[in-house]
Scaffold this active site. Structure first.
Site, PDB file in Angstrom:
ATOM      1  N   GLU A  21      -1.046 -64.946 -36.175  1.00 10.07           N
ATOM      2  CA  GLU A  21      -2.430 -64.550 -36.398  1.00 10.07           C
ATOM      3  C   GLU A  21      -3.372 -65.510 -35.676  1.00 10.07           C
ATOM      4  O   GLU A  21      -3.176 -66.722 -35.684  1.00 10.07           O
ATOM      5  CB  GLU A  21      -2.763 -64.555 -37.896  1.00 10.07           C
ATOM      6  CG  GLU A  21      -4.213 -64.152 -38.163  1.00 10.07           C
ATOM      7  CD  GLU A  21      -4.528 -64.055 -39.644  1.00 10.07           C
ATOM      8  OE1 GLU A  21      -4.080 -63.072 -40.260  1.00 10.07           O
ATOM      9  OE2 GLU A  21      -5.202 -64.964 -40.177  1.00 10.07           O
ATOM     10  N   GLY A 124     -13.226 -57.745 -47.501  1.00 11.60           N
ATOM     11  CA  GLY A 124     -13.935 -58.781 -46.763  1.00 11.60           C
ATOM     12  C   GLY A 124     -14.566 -59.801 -47.678  1.00 11.60           C
ATOM     13  O   GLY A 124     -14.804 -59.551 -48.866  1.00 11.60           O
ATOM     14  N   ASP A 125     -14.820 -60.969 -47.120  1.00 11.22           N
ATOM     15  CA  ASP A 125     -15.433 -62.073 -47.866  1.00 11.22           C
ATOM     16  C   ASP A 125     -16.950 -61.995 -47.778  1.00 11.22           C
ATOM     17  O   ASP A 125     -17.506 -61.541 -46.767  1.00 11.22           O
ATOM     18  CB  ASP A 125     -14.973 -63.420 -47.307  1.00 11.22           C
ATOM     19  CG  ASP A 125     -13.487 -63.629 -47.496  1.00 11.22           C
ATOM     20  OD1 ASP A 125     -12.960 -63.181 -48.526  1.00 11.22           O
ATOM     21  OD2 ASP A 125     -12.853 -64.227 -46.594  1.00 11.22           O
ATOM     22  N   TYR A 141     -14.267 -51.502 -52.566  1.00 11.41           N
ATOM     23  CA  TYR A 141     -12.963 -52.158 -52.576  1.00 11.41           C
ATOM     24  C   TYR A 141     -12.185 -51.817 -51.305  1.00 11.41           C
ATOM     25  O   TYR A 141     -12.482 -50.835 -50.603  1.00 11.41           O
ATOM     26  CB  TYR A 141     -12.147 -51.725 -53.800  1.00 11.41           C
ATOM     27  CG  TYR A 141     -12.852 -51.957 -55.105  1.00 11.41           C
ATOM     28  CD1 TYR A 141     -13.079 -53.255 -55.571  1.00 11.41           C
ATOM     29  CD2 TYR A 141     -13.310 -50.882 -55.868  1.00 11.41           C
ATOM     30  CE1 TYR A 141     -13.732 -53.478 -56.771  1.00 11.41           C
ATOM     31  CE2 TYR A 141     -13.974 -51.098 -57.075  1.00 11.41           C
ATOM     32  CZ  TYR A 141     -14.181 -52.395 -57.513  1.00 11.41           C
ATOM     33  OH  TYR A 141     -14.832 -52.613 -58.693  1.00 11.41           O
ATOM     34  N   GLN A 196      -1.236 -63.482 -48.543  1.00 10.73           N
ATOM     35  CA  GLN A 196      -1.979 -64.718 -48.405  1.00 10.73           C
ATOM     36  C   GLN A 196      -0.982 -65.876 -48.231  1.00 10.73           C
ATOM     37  O   GLN A 196       0.185 -65.782 -48.641  1.00 10.73           O
ATOM     38  CB  GLN A 196      -2.820 -64.945 -49.660  1.00 10.73           C
ATOM     39  CG  GLN A 196      -3.685 -66.180 -49.651  1.00 10.73           C
ATOM     40  CD  GLN A 196      -4.293 -66.440 -51.025  1.00 10.73           C
ATOM     41  OE1 GLN A 196      -3.633 -66.288 -52.044  1.00 10.73           O
ATOM     42  NE2 GLN A 196      -5.561 -66.821 -51.047  1.00 10.73           N
ATOM     43  N   TYR A 290       0.158 -68.052 -39.766  1.00  7.90           N
ATOM     44  CA  TYR A 290      -1.271 -68.276 -39.587  1.00  7.90           C
ATOM     45  C   TYR A 290      -1.435 -69.480 -38.668  1.00  7.90           C
ATOM     46  O   TYR A 290      -1.305 -70.626 -39.083  1.00  7.90           O
ATOM     47  CB  TYR A 290      -1.940 -68.509 -40.937  1.00  7.90           C
ATOM     48  CG  TYR A 290      -1.854 -67.296 -41.846  1.00  7.90           C
ATOM     49  CD1 TYR A 290      -2.387 -66.080 -41.436  1.00  7.90           C
ATOM     50  CD2 TYR A 290      -1.230 -67.350 -43.093  1.00  7.90           C
ATOM     51  CE1 TYR A 290      -2.315 -64.955 -42.239  1.00  7.90           C
ATOM     52  CE2 TYR A 290      -1.151 -66.233 -43.901  1.00  7.90           C
ATOM     53  CZ  TYR A 290      -1.689 -65.039 -43.476  1.00  7.90           C
ATOM     54  OH  TYR A 290      -1.613 -63.920 -44.269  1.00  7.90           O
TER      55      TYR A 290
END
Length: 624
Positions: A21, A124-125, A141, A196, A290
């Site tokens: 990523e 999204g944040d 959502y 995550q 990541y």
């Protein structure tokens, strides 16, 4: 290609795979640096990559804007130029539905154009320092975004969603509720899950088992964060609000002031985490790293895990294949642009079809002019002077080219990158040719049946064999060329093309068709011939090759000796390509050059330039 198909194929082959990523940087120079890094890291063998958001103050791929544009540009470049399957993030934070509709229509139109068929759908944040708030009439959502994509675009896109193993540490009722949210996204049409980051492997295993028990059957891809530095580790785990096992802290904290030691210890800890996941009988064969746009941590981790990329993943063809819809089936390219892929893609961008299987029909479209992408040298004027100094004699230029062949220079105006491992095999011969006055800008060694898995020459599917004819391309003075041609023509296995800057072409080949200089033989497939030499393409490449020389000259003041020297070489030197058609004689292509070089030195002296003959160029009088 859809990522779910890649995961399915890897499962059938019972092999471990990995992906990376990245996020778009904030500056143009940062973007170029990242593209260079993605290009290098492609050699680590990722199955695909994932492009996320750069700026937490924006909503990534939502209402458009700078970050949105950067994401789109990254996806386009990775699909088209770097040739790697890409997944694009989408969010729906802070927008009413009408803006979502507009933004997503543009987004998906771009994605289709780029050949991207994979998206990660996220709520999204919120902007930094603010709480998340639903917008009236907007999507609340991530599941709403999944439903929208499926309703508007059917199964054209693979949809990934995010999973959060950390929810395993919530009270039972909340934990069940979070798992229900994830199940709803799968039921709405999501194809697979990226998790995550986490460092508690037991928590992750429990979470996966609970997901399966809840009826979630799609692939789960664990998100792995390499440990780069102590401060970075602390910041990442704090932002993500994840549990860090005490053994991680005990192992890392004593070295918190020594980044190299933290990376060394962290690599072993994370590698052990990966091994435990892969050995846990969860049906998981993939790892999603990541990268934080950093290369070293991922490379060290893959090395620690002894995960060596398969050649057919890194090099399905000997050149980098584009994954845009109109070029996915392209299997043949001229060799001349081997070091200028971006330019070739630009100049052939408007072709109705691309060579697939045979080159024939696609020779008719005209190559685009030298505009649009244009001809430019990657280096800044400062870097150019540092690399190439200020040559004032032909001897200086020869030495410069020879140094590149030996790996002492990282670039030439005709090659943005350092010499390849394949070029290194013939580096001594190439250096000698340049010292003799043949300024090489492209080459390949002869190869007689190397395995397709060979780390230097290999490409294509497993259990195949690849072949190459020796090839040389170079600039040369008319006088030295006149000495070379008789030696070349004594060897019936050599074919050549000579062209000058006016476009006068000379050749000894009697065929108008292409000459395949690379081919492969693979089980259950027709012979693949992906690289060719042919006249029309060479004439189109000629303009670019000479223009690169002129661009190099422009790094110097107009009346400087260096500027005058390079301009004179581009005005008078010929561009030549030579193929030795007997691939079983790897050294034979060099012999005529050694002989011609010796004659030239005997006549003019080894360092002296040949006298010019009224500016005439040796390609005249033999137009083909």
């Amino acid at each position: 290609m859809k990522i779910s198909r890649k995961i399915e194929q890897a499962a059938k082959e019972d092999r471990i795979w990995w992906s990376f990523e990245y996020f778009p940087p904030r500056t143009a120079q940062g973007l170029q640096n990242l593209l260079d890094r993605i290009e290098r890291m492609r050699a680590l063998g990722p199955e695909f990559i994932d492009i996320t958001c750069a700026d937490r103050d924006s909503s990534c791929r939502n209402a458009g804007g700078r970050t949105s544009d950067l994401t789109s540009e990254l996806v386009k470049t990775c699909q088209k130029l770097i040739g790697i399957e890409t997944c694009m993030h989408l969010t729906c934070t802070g927008m009413p539905k009408e803006k979502v509709d507009t933004a997503l229509r543009l987004t998906f139109q771009e994605a289709k154009q780029h050949g991207c068929r994979n998206v990660l759908a996220l709520r999204g944040d919120p902007p930094v320092g603010k709480e998340w708030e639903a917008v009236e009439g907007g999507f609340r959502y991530g599941v709403d975004l999944v439903r929208y994509i499926r309703a508007q675009y059917g199964d054209y896109f693979d949809i990934a969603v995010a999973g959060y193993p950390q929810t395993q540490r919530l009270p039972p009722e909340e934990r069940a509720k979070e798992m229900g949210y994830l199940k709803a996204k799968i039921d709405a049409g999501a194809n697979f899950i990226f998790t995550q980051m986490f460092y508690d492997v037991e928590m992750f295993i429990e979470w996966v088992k609970d997901a399966r028990a809840a009826g979630i059957t799609v692939p789960i891809v664990p998100g792995i964060m390499p440990v780069q530095t102590w401060n970075g580790f602390q910041k990442a785990t704090s932002l993500a609000k994840i549990t860090v096992p005490q053994e991680f802290l005990d192992a890392l904290e004593p070295h918190k002031n020594n980044d190299e030691k933290v990376r060394e210890v962290g690599t072993k800890l994370v590698a052990d985490l990966c091994r435990r996941i892969l050995a846990a009988n969860l049906g998981i064969k993939g790892l999603h790293f990541y990268t934080m746009n950093l290369e070293k941590g991922c490379r060290l981790l893959l090395e620690e895990l002894n995960l060596v990329p398969r050649v057919e993943v890194v090099k399905p063809l000997p050149w980098r294949q584009s994954l845009t819809p109109n070029r996915r089936t392209e299997t043949i390219r001229p060799i001349f642009w081997a070091n200028r892929t971006r330019s070739y893609l630009s100049r052939t961008d408007n072709w109705d079809e691309y060579p697939n299987g045979r080159f024939g029909d696609s020779r008719s479209p005209a190559y685009g002019e030298l505009d649009g992408y244009g001809v430019w040298i990657k280096q800044s004027p400062e870097d150019a002077l540092r690399l190439w100094d200020t040559p004032t004699t032909e001897r200086d230029v020869r030495v410069l080219f020879a140094r590149f062949c030996r790996g002492e220079l990282q670039a030439l105006p005709w090659s943005d990158t350092a010499p390849s491992s394949e070029m290194a095999i013939i580096a001594p011969q190439l250096a000698r040719l340049n010292e003799l006055g043949f300024l090489t800008i492209n080459s390949q060694p002869a190869v007689d049946g190397a395995k397709s898995s060979d780390r230097i020459h290999g490409w294509g599917p497993a259990n195949g064999y690849v072949y190459q004819k020796a090839y040389l391309e170079f600039f040369v003075s008319p006088e030295l060329l006149d000495m070379l041609i008789p030696h070349i023509e004594r060897d019936s296995n050599i074919t050549y093309y000579v062209i000058n800057n006016r476009g006068d072409l000379r050749t000894n080949t009697h065929s108008d068709g292409p000459n395949a200089v690379t081919w492969g033989v693979f089980p259950g497939k027709e012979i693949v011939q992906p690289t060719i030499v042919e006249a029309i393409s060479f004439m189109a490449w000629k303009d670019e090759a000479y223009e690169l020389g002129r661009q190099w000259a422009k790094f110097y003041e107009p009346d400087s000796p260096t500027r005058k020297l390079i301009d004179r070489l581009m005005d008078t030197y010929c561009l030549v390509n030579v193929v030795h058609n007997d691939y079983k004689k790897p050294e034979a292509i060099f012999e005529p050059f050694y002989k011609a070089g010796a004659e030239y030195a005997a006549k003019y002296g080894s360092d002296a330039p040949a006298p010019l003959t009224n500016g005439e160029n040796g390609a005249n009088g033999h137009a083909h």
